[in-house]
Write a protein that holds these residues in place. Structure first.
Motif, short mmCIF file in Angstrom:
data_model
loop_
_atom_site.label_atom_id
_atom_site.label_comp_id
_atom_site.label_asym_id
_atom_site.label_seq_id
_atom_site.Cartn_x
_atom_site.Cartn_y
_atom_site.Cartn_z
N ILE A 251 -27.34 -3.53 -23.26
CA ILE A 251 -26.64 -2.36 -24.28
C ILE A 251 -25.89 -2.92 -25.23
O ILE A 251 -25.32 -3.94 -25.11
N SER A 252 -26.36 -2.56 -26.56
CA SER A 252 -25.53 -2.93 -27.64
C SER A 252 -25.27 -1.86 -28.60
O SER A 252 -25.93 -0.84 -28.53
N SER A 253 -24.05 -2.11 -29.48
CA SER A 253 -23.66 -0.77 -30.30
C SER A 253 -23.89 -1.38 -31.85
O SER A 253 -23.29 -2.54 -32.03
N LYS A 254 -24.41 -0.55 -32.50
CA LYS A 254 -24.31 -0.94 -34.05
C LYS A 254 -23.56 0.14 -34.76
O LYS A 254 -23.73 1.31 -34.90
N PRO A 255 -22.46 -0.34 -35.28
CA PRO A 255 -21.18 0.99 -35.97
C PRO A 255 -22.21 1.29 -37.49
O PRO A 255 -22.91 0.61 -38.08
N ILE A 256 -22.11 2.44 -37.46
CA ILE A 256 -22.27 3.26 -38.72
C ILE A 256 -21.32 3.14 -39.70
O ILE A 256 -21.21 3.01 -40.81
N TYR A 257 -20.07 3.55 -39.00
CA TYR A 257 -18.67 3.69 -40.05
C TYR A 257 -17.62 3.83 -38.95
O TYR A 257 -17.75 3.86 -37.73
N LEU A 258 -16.50 3.14 -39.45
CA LEU A 258 -15.32 3.10 -39.00
C LEU A 258 -14.22 3.52 -40.17
O LEU A 258 -14.18 2.81 -41.34
N LYS A 259 -13.57 4.61 -40.00
CA LYS A 259 -12.45 4.91 -41.02
C LYS A 259 -11.10 5.57 -40.39
O LYS A 259 -11.20 6.13 -39.52
N LYS A 260 -10.04 5.50 -41.26
CA LYS A 260 -8.85 5.85 -40.66
C LYS A 260 -8.62 7.28 -41.70
O LYS A 260 -8.87 7.26 -42.74
N GLU A 261 -8.14 8.28 -40.71
CA GLU A 261 -7.76 9.62 -41.39
C GLU A 261 -6.46 10.19 -40.85
O GLU A 261 -6.06 9.81 -39.90
N VAL A 262 -6.09 11.19 -41.84
CA VAL A 262 -5.07 11.91 -41.34
C VAL A 262 -5.45 12.95 -40.15
O VAL A 262 -6.56 13.52 -40.29
N LEU B 90 -7.76 -1.79 -35.08
CA LEU B 90 -9.10 -1.53 -34.55
C LEU B 90 -9.97 -2.14 -35.70
O LEU B 90 -9.71 -1.69 -36.95
N LYS B 91 -10.81 -2.98 -35.58
CA LYS B 91 -11.86 -3.49 -36.35
C LYS B 91 -13.24 -2.81 -36.08
O LYS B 91 -13.74 -2.62 -34.86
N GLU B 92 -14.09 -3.13 -36.97
CA GLU B 92 -15.68 -2.84 -36.78
C GLU B 92 -16.25 -3.66 -35.74
O GLU B 92 -17.08 -2.99 -34.83
N GLU B 93 -15.71 -5.07 -35.68
CA GLU B 93 -16.30 -5.61 -34.50
C GLU B 93 -15.89 -5.15 -33.14
O GLU B 93 -16.81 -5.41 -32.30
N ASP B 94 -14.74 -4.35 -33.09
CA ASP B 94 -14.39 -3.83 -31.77
C ASP B 94 -15.33 -2.93 -31.53
O ASP B 94 -15.53 -2.44 -30.13
N ILE B 95 -15.61 -2.14 -32.26
CA ILE B 95 -16.57 -0.74 -31.98
C ILE B 95 -18.00 -1.36 -31.67
O ILE B 95 -18.84 -0.44 -31.38
N SER B 96 -18.49 -2.51 -32.01
CA SER B 96 -19.74 -3.10 -31.67
C SER B 96 -19.76 -3.47 -30.28
O SER B 96 -20.72 -3.72 -29.83
N ASN B 97 -18.96 -3.49 -29.30
CA ASN B 97 -18.84 -3.83 -28.18
C ASN B 97 -18.16 -2.68 -27.28
O ASN B 97 -17.69 -1.42 -27.93
N SER B 98 -17.74 -2.84 -26.35
CA SER B 98 -17.35 -1.85 -25.34
C SER B 98 -15.89 -1.45 -25.56
O SER B 98 -14.71 -2.35 -25.75
N ILE B 99 -15.70 0.01 -25.94
CA ILE B 99 -14.32 0.43 -26.24
C ILE B 99 -13.57 0.31 -25.00
O ILE B 99 -12.23 -0.19 -25.16
#
Length: 189
Positions: A39-50, A96-105
């Motif tokens: 199982i692998s995950s590929k981030p599409i985007y990571l953003k911070k919002e209000v 939180l970084k993009e590399e973190d969401i590439s793996n298991s949350i």
């Protein structure tokens, strides 16, 4: 069944049903049966919002607080089978970084010192739309499962809300018979 914690196999001794099985109704999930190595995950985007009003209620945060939003695709057995859209409260995970969401949350959350308690999950059948078909390299209109998760920490804090669109997904549960509910349903007209 061993992979999802229903049984414990002791070589030379036997197969034992785990004591907590009756507390967890999930018997089988097509993803949990797959080893993490496939199982692998590929981030599409990571953003911070209000945070929206819905986020404020869900995560019990204040107006003006921020949340992380991310989208990723998940490959299982070398095939794209899921799109995940998630939201997490910034105050719990400021780094939180993009590399973190590439793996298991779940792994990330535990590394941060939090204890995961349980999930509230809803399943709804859907059809793949045009945008999803492009991300997953599949035909528009294929049947899929929309899986909504509220992920809880010990103490009841929601640490993540996710919506997953999953192809070829199945799960099985143990559901005890509820005699009282059955009787009430018979009486309703």
């Amino acid at each position: 069944m061993q992979d999802i914690g229903v049984i414990n196999v002791v070589q030379g001794s036997g197969i034992y049903v785990q004591k907590n099985v009756s507390q967890n109704p999930l018997i089988y999930n097509s993803i949990t049966a797959t080893p993490y190595s496939r199982i692998s995950s590929k981030p599409i985007y990571l953003k911070k919002e209000v945070a929206t009003e819905a986020d404020q209620r869900m995560f019990e945060i204040e107006k003006g607080d921020e949340i992380w939003e991310f989208q990723r695709i998940r490959n299982v057995n070398y095939q794209i089978v899921q799109i995940e859209n998630s939201r997490l409260p910034y105050k719990l995970f400021p780094n939180l970084k993009e590399e973190d969401i590439s793996n298991s949350i779940q792994e990330y959350v535990q590394r941060k010192g939090y204890e995961i308690s349980h999930y509230i999950t809803s399943y709804t059948p859907v059809l793949i739309n045009k945008e999803q078909s492009q991300l997953m390299s599949c035909k528009k209109g294929l049947p899929a499962m929309n899986i909504q998760n509220r992920c809880m920490l010990r103490g009841g804090t929601v640490y993540e809300y996710s919506e997953v669109i999953a192809l070829d997904y199945s799960c099985t549960y143990i559901t005890p018979f509820n005699k009282q509910n059955h009787s009430q349903r018979k009486q309703k007209k």
